[in-house]
Scaffold this active site. Structure first.
Site, PDB file in Angstrom:
ATOM      1  N   TYR A 188       0.838  -1.192   0.000  1.00  0.00           N
ATOM      2  CA  TYR A 188       0.000   0.000   0.000  1.00  0.00           C
ATOM      3  C   TYR A 188       0.881   1.252   0.000  1.00  0.00           C
ATOM      4  CZ  TYR A 188      -3.797   3.168   1.297  1.00  0.00           C
ATOM      5  OH  TYR A 188      -4.713   4.194   1.316  1.00  0.00           O
ATOM      6  N   HIS A 220       1.356   4.150  -3.047  1.00  0.00           N
ATOM      7  CA  HIS A 220       1.117   5.578  -2.809  1.00  0.00           C
ATOM      8  C   HIS A 220       2.391   6.401  -2.980  1.00  0.00           C
ATOM      9  CE1 HIS A 220      -2.815   4.289  -1.505  1.00  0.00           C
ATOM     10  NE2 HIS A 220      -3.184   5.555  -1.616  1.00  0.00           N
ATOM     11  N   TYR A 244      -4.677  16.201   1.857  1.00  0.00           N
ATOM     12  CA  TYR A 244      -5.183  14.825   1.912  1.00  0.00           C
ATOM     13  C   TYR A 244      -4.140  13.944   2.596  1.00  0.00           C
ATOM     14  CZ  TYR A 244      -7.476  10.600  -0.095  1.00  0.00           C
ATOM     15  OH  TYR A 244      -8.118   9.409  -0.307  1.00  0.00           O
ATOM     16  N   TRP A 288      -7.638   3.493 -10.639  1.00  0.00           N
ATOM     17  CA  TRP A 288      -6.893   3.421  -9.379  1.00  0.00           C
ATOM     18  C   TRP A 288      -7.567   2.441  -8.423  1.00  0.00           C
ATOM     19  CZ3 TRP A 288      -2.260   4.686  -7.563  1.00  0.00           C
ATOM     20  CH2 TRP A 288      -2.061   4.700  -6.182  1.00  0.00           C
TER      21      TRP A 288
END
Length: 104
Positions: A18, A22, A41, A76
């Protein structure tokens, strides 16, 4: 700007993957988020449960629904679907969170 917070669930053993995905986030995805008004964000991980907590700011929260229809977002989601809990359309299974405290 309004804050929007939600939680998601990462599959066991997928934290590094993960993070890697990112770290290599697609430039077209970043541009789309920013052009839609998404700012500040962040996604946090609870390593004891693999729960992900996300918070972002956006001028018009209703635009998040429109964003969900965009091909880049859908691509995505599909890309991420093997490492986290998702809905049948590959969108992350997410739970909106209610703000209960804020210290400006």
């Amino acid at each position: 700007m309004e804050k929007v917070a939600f939680k998601m669930q990462l599959h066991q053993g997928q934290v590094q993957e993960y993070q890697r995905r990112h770290d290599e986030i697609w430039p077209e995805l970043v541009a789309l988020l920013k052009n839609t008004g998404v700012a500040d964000y962040s996604i946090f991980l609870d390593p004891s449960t693999n729960a992900l907590f996300a918070v972002l700011k956006i001028e018009t929260p209703a635009l998040l629904y429109e964003l969900s229809k965009h091909p880049v977002i859908q691509k995505w989601w599909k890309y991420m679907s093997d490492i986290m809990e998702t809905n049948p359309d590959y969108s992350p299974l997410s739970t909106p969170l209610k703000e209960v405290f804020y210290l400006p």
